[in-house]
Structures are given as C-alpha cells and as structure tokens.
Design a protein around this motif. Sequence first.
Motif, PDB file in Angstrom:
ATOM      1  N   PHE A   1       0.841  -1.204   0.000  1.00 49.93           N
ATOM      2  CA  PHE A   1       0.000   0.000   0.000  1.00 49.93           C
ATOM      3  C   PHE A   1       0.869   1.244   0.000  1.00 49.93           C
ATOM      4  O   PHE A   1       0.762   2.091  -0.881  1.00 49.93           O
ATOM      5  CB  PHE A   1      -0.932   0.008   1.206  1.00 49.93           C
ATOM      6  N   GLY A   2       1.740   1.391   1.010  1.00 49.11           N
ATOM      7  CA  GLY A   2       2.579   2.574   1.124  1.00 49.11           C
ATOM      8  C   GLY A   2       4.014   2.371   0.692  1.00 49.11           C
ATOM      9  O   GLY A   2       4.725   3.341   0.433  1.00 49.11           O
ATOM     10  N   TYR A   3       4.450   1.123   0.639  1.00 47.80           N
ATOM     11  CA  TYR A   3       5.853   0.855   0.304  1.00 47.80           C
ATOM     12  C   TYR A   3       5.989  -0.580  -0.181  1.00 47.80           C
ATOM     13  O   TYR A   3       5.032  -1.368  -0.117  1.00 47.80           O
ATOM     14  CB  TYR A   3       6.758   1.092   1.521  1.00 47.80           C
ATOM     15  N   GLY A   4       7.190  -0.906  -0.620  1.00 45.52           N
ATOM     16  CA  GLY A   4       7.474  -2.275  -1.023  1.00 45.52           C
ATOM     17  C   GLY A   4       7.647  -2.431  -2.525  1.00 45.52           C
ATOM     18  O   GLY A   4       7.356  -1.517  -3.301  1.00 45.52           O
ATOM     19  N   PRO A   5       8.095  -3.600  -2.963  1.00 45.29           N
ATOM     20  CA  PRO A   5       8.411  -3.816  -4.383  1.00 45.29           C
ATOM     21  C   PRO A   5       7.197  -3.783  -5.302  1.00 45.29           C
ATOM     22  O   PRO A   5       7.358  -3.630  -6.513  1.00 45.29           O
ATOM     23  CB  PRO A   5       9.067  -5.205  -4.386  1.00 45.29           C
ATOM     24  N   ALA A   6       5.990  -3.914  -4.744  1.00 48.74           N
ATOM     25  CA  ALA A   6       4.790  -3.926  -5.583  1.00 48.74           C
ATOM     26  C   ALA A   6       4.299  -2.530  -5.935  1.00 48.74           C
ATOM     27  O   ALA A   6       3.361  -2.385  -6.727  1.00 48.74           O
ATOM     28  CB  ALA A   6       3.671  -4.705  -4.884  1.00 48.74           C
ATOM     29  N   VAL A   7       4.908  -1.494  -5.363  1.00 44.19           N
ATOM     30  CA  VAL A   7       4.494  -0.110  -5.629  1.00 44.19           C
ATOM     31  C   VAL A   7       5.703   0.682  -6.109  1.00 44.19           C
ATOM     32  O   VAL A   7       6.839   0.209  -6.015  1.00 44.19           O
ATOM     33  CB  VAL A   7       3.879   0.536  -4.371  1.00 44.19           C
ATOM     34  N   PRO A   8       5.503   1.889  -6.642  1.00 43.00           N
ATOM     35  CA  PRO A   8       6.640   2.698  -7.123  1.00 43.00           C
ATOM     36  C   PRO A   8       7.649   2.978  -6.023  1.00 43.00           C
ATOM     37  O   PRO A   8       7.346   2.872  -4.831  1.00 43.00           O
ATOM     38  CB  PRO A   8       5.962   3.981  -7.615  1.00 43.00           C
ATOM     39  N   PRO A   9       8.887   3.345  -6.402  1.00 42.32           N
ATOM     40  CA  PRO A   9       9.952   3.535  -5.414  1.00 42.32           C
ATOM     41  C   PRO A   9       9.671   4.690  -4.461  1.00 42.32           C
ATOM     42  O   PRO A   9       8.919   5.612  -4.797  1.00 42.32           O
ATOM     43  CB  PRO A   9      11.192   3.816  -6.281  1.00 42.32           C
ATOM     44  N   PRO A  10      10.278   4.652  -3.287  1.00 42.59           N
ATOM     45  CA  PRO A  10      10.023   5.691  -2.278  1.00 42.59           C
ATOM     46  C   PRO A  10      10.738   6.992  -2.599  1.00 42.59           C
ATOM     47  O   PRO A  10      11.563   7.075  -3.508  1.00 42.59           O
ATOM     48  CB  PRO A  10      10.586   5.066  -0.998  1.00 42.59           C
ATOM     49  N   TYR A  11      10.405   8.013  -1.806  1.00 42.78           N
ATOM     50  CA  TYR A  11      11.047   9.323  -1.902  1.00 42.78           C
ATOM     51  C   TYR A  11      10.973   9.881  -3.325  1.00 42.78           C
ATOM     52  O   TYR A  11      11.948  10.401  -3.857  1.00 42.78           O
ATOM     53  CB  TYR A  11      12.512   9.256  -1.449  1.00 42.78           C
ATOM     54  N   SER A  12       9.807   9.756  -3.932  1.00 43.52           N
ATOM     55  CA  SER A  12       9.629  10.236  -5.299  1.00 43.52           C
ATOM     56  C   SER A  12       8.134  10.250  -5.592  1.00 43.52           C
ATOM     57  O   SER A  12       7.325  10.394  -4.687  1.00 43.52           O
ATOM     58  CB  SER A  12      10.374   9.339  -6.291  1.00 43.52           C
ATOM     59  N   GLU A  13       7.775  10.072  -6.840  1.00 43.04           N
ATOM     60  CA  GLU A  13       6.362   9.932  -7.192  1.00 43.04           C
ATOM     61  C   GLU A  13       5.934   8.522  -6.815  1.00 43.04           C
ATOM     62  O   GLU A  13       5.739   7.666  -7.676  1.00 43.04           O
ATOM     63  CB  GLU A  13       6.159  10.220  -8.674  1.00 43.04           C
ATOM     64  N   GLY A  14       5.833   8.252  -5.532  1.00 42.49           N
ATOM     65  CA  GLY A  14       5.660   6.909  -5.017  1.00 42.49           C
ATOM     66  C   GLY A  14       4.227   6.446  -4.987  1.00 42.49           C
ATOM     67  O   GLY A  14       3.355   6.931  -5.712  1.00 42.49           O
ATOM     68  N   ALA A  15       3.977   5.509  -4.073  1.00 44.90           N
ATOM     69  CA  ALA A  15       2.694   4.805  -4.022  1.00 44.90           C
ATOM     70  C   ALA A  15       1.514   5.752  -3.881  1.00 44.90           C
ATOM     71  O   ALA A  15       0.444   5.506  -4.440  1.00 44.90           O
ATOM     72  CB  ALA A  15       2.715   3.807  -2.865  1.00 44.90           C
ATOM     73  N   LEU A  16       1.675   6.830  -3.140  1.00 48.36           N
ATOM     74  CA  LEU A  16       0.562   7.743  -2.857  1.00 48.36           C
ATOM     75  C   LEU A  16       0.787   9.109  -3.497  1.00 48.36           C
ATOM     76  O   LEU A  16       0.326  10.131  -2.985  1.00 48.36           O
ATOM     77  CB  LEU A  16       0.368   7.862  -1.342  1.00 48.36           C
ATOM     78  N   ALA A  17       1.468   9.129  -4.605  1.00 52.70           N
ATOM     79  CA  ALA A  17       1.767  10.378  -5.303  1.00 52.70           C
ATOM     80  C   ALA A  17       0.490  11.108  -5.680  1.00 52.70           C
ATOM     81  O   ALA A  17      -0.560  10.501  -5.886  1.00 52.70           O
ATOM     82  CB  ALA A  17       2.587  10.092  -6.554  1.00 52.70           C
ATOM     83  N   GLY A  18       0.607  12.444  -5.763  1.00 59.05           N
ATOM     84  CA  GLY A  18      -0.523  13.277  -6.143  1.00 59.05           C
ATOM     85  C   GLY A  18      -1.308  13.808  -4.962  1.00 59.05           C
ATOM     86  O   GLY A  18      -2.191  14.653  -5.138  1.00 59.05           O
ATOM     87  N   ARG A  19      -0.979  13.327  -3.771  1.00 59.96           N
ATOM     88  CA  ARG A  19      -1.672  13.787  -2.566  1.00 59.96           C
ATOM     89  C   ARG A  19      -0.803  14.786  -1.815  1.00 59.96           C
ATOM     90  O   ARG A  19       0.421  14.706  -1.845  1.00 59.96           O
ATOM     91  CB  ARG A  19      -2.003  12.603  -1.654  1.00 59.96           C
ATOM     92  N   ARG A  20      -1.458  15.680  -1.115  1.00 58.11           N
ATOM     93  CA  ARG A  20      -0.762  16.614  -0.242  1.00 58.11           C
ATOM     94  C   ARG A  20      -0.951  16.182   1.206  1.00 58.11           C
ATOM     95  O   ARG A  20      -1.886  15.436   1.522  1.00 58.11           O
ATOM     96  CB  ARG A  20      -1.268  18.030  -0.464  1.00 58.11           C
ATOM     97  N   ALA A  21      -0.070  16.659   2.077  1.00 60.95           N
ATOM     98  CA  ALA A  21      -0.127  16.268   3.479  1.00 60.95           C
ATOM     99  C   ALA A  21       0.232  17.457   4.355  1.00 60.95           C
ATOM    100  O   ALA A  21       1.160  18.210   4.043  1.00 60.95           O
ATOM    101  CB  ALA A  21       0.823  15.108   3.746  1.00 60.95           C
ATOM    102  N   LEU A  22      -0.516  17.608   5.434  1.00 61.28           N
ATOM    103  CA  LEU A  22      -0.285  18.708   6.368  1.00 61.28           C
ATOM    104  C   LEU A  22      -0.328  18.183   7.790  1.00 61.28           C
ATOM    105  O   LEU A  22      -1.290  17.507   8.182  1.00 61.28           O
ATOM    106  CB  LEU A  22      -1.347  19.800   6.186  1.00 61.28           C
TER     107      LEU A  22
END
Length: 264
Positions: A130-151
């Motif tokens: 879901f948030g990490y791991g080989p089944a999702v895009p690499p971290p620290y980039s346009e990763g698994a949850l890209a396109g979202r903002r966080a505050l």
Amino acid sequence: MNEALPQRPKKILVVSAHPEPRSLNASLAAFAVEELRAAGHEVQVSDLYAMKWKAAVDADDFTDHVADRRLHVMSASERDTLTGRLSPDIAAEQEKVRWADAVILQFPLWWFSPPAILKGWIDRVFTAGFGYGPAVPPPYSEGALAGRRALVSVTAGARESSLSDRGIHGRLADVLYPLQHGLFWFTGMAPLEPFAVYESNELPQDRFAAARRAYRTRLEGLFTDEPVPFRSLVGGDYDHDMRLLPGVEAPGTSGPDLHIRPRG
C-alpha cells in the motif's frame, strides 16, 4: 490583472488524535472540517480515540496468518494487502487515504512524537503493498501515494523559541522529520510546512482566535502552497546506496537539511 480561478472541490481526510473531545486539538480538527467544507471540499474524519483505534500491529491484522508460524510483518502485510484480506479496520482507513487528495494529521506533540494511537494508525494502515514495497513505485519520489498533499497540524506545550534552530528541543522541522520525510515523502505525498500552535497547555481566547486565523490561511493554501522541496530518490542526487552525492548541497548544509533541495 486576471482574477485567480476558484479551486475545484477536493477530498480531504482529517486524522485526529487526542483523547479529550473538548481539547484544543479537537477544536482545531473541527475547525478544519468546518472551513474545508465551507470552501466546498469533501471531508472525511478519522477520530482515532472515538473510533477506539487498535494501535498495535499483531497477527490479528492478517487473516491468513497461521498461528504456529513466525509472523513476518512486511511479507504478511504485503500478501494480505495485495489479496484484499487485511483486517477490515485497516482496509477502511486505506480506502480513505486512497480517496483523499490531501491528508491532515492533527495531534499534540507528546515526547517529541505523535501519540501512540496515531503512530499505531500509521504502522497498521501504511502496509507493504500500500505505502511501500516492491509492488508499488519507489520511495522518496512519485511513489505509491503520489498526487496527494499532506499537512501536519500540531500543538506543543513548549514555547516556539525552544523548538527553533538554537532551541533546546531542536527545530520543529527536525522533530517532525520522521513524519514529513519518513512517512509522507517516503510514500510520495507532498508535505507542506507544518502548522503549529505553541504554549498550548493554557491558551487564552485571544491567542486561540489568532491561531484559528492563522490556520484558516494555511487551509486556504492546502492545494496551492509550495510543499517542502525534498529531494527525489530518482532525481540524480543519490547514488545506488541511497547516499546523497557529494557536493550537491549548499556549503554548510548538514543533517536533515541535506535532503531538501535549495530554494530559489
């Protein structure tokens, strides 16, 4: 001069973590919901204490785990995430995160970190697959949850000066680095500069009113303010061992600031 175009309605998840429904944190969470809905956005709320959220990761989270076998959390969470067999409470929170265009975490700073119940929400919800791991895009980039903002919206009993560059508690940006960089940016979300209310144990009405005004401004900029410019893992700044290449930082930069692109 052209008038700014109005924002299109967005979807926001507010995650609130305080045991007292009459607390400052609960008031700030309710204020955010009210302001965002008044602006035309859709909002969902996860009030973790009201939900009696289970904080600890254990074998009960993974429906396919066999009791007499060793629990390997990452592989079990990835398997159940990808096959849709996670515990229903985890699956429901993941759906909220997937639904959201932005996530707001509202909490008091306890022992230099979020309350255990919020850390437990992170531990259980951001599973492998879901948030990490080989089944999702690499971290620290346009990763698994890209396109979202966080505050992060945080309250601290300490004075602002003590959570500054020369303050005894360290900079607030450094205290919150595990969330800003290690949770949000790791999973691809774009973190904004945190909103903080200091000396929050006894907040007179005039300071509460000022805090609401300041928070309103931050909420208005939720989708327009520039996020913290963390470096991308795939942007050419790191070697194959995930170490920052020498010389890409401004002279004198050290610590977590190494992983922020120079502004301007």
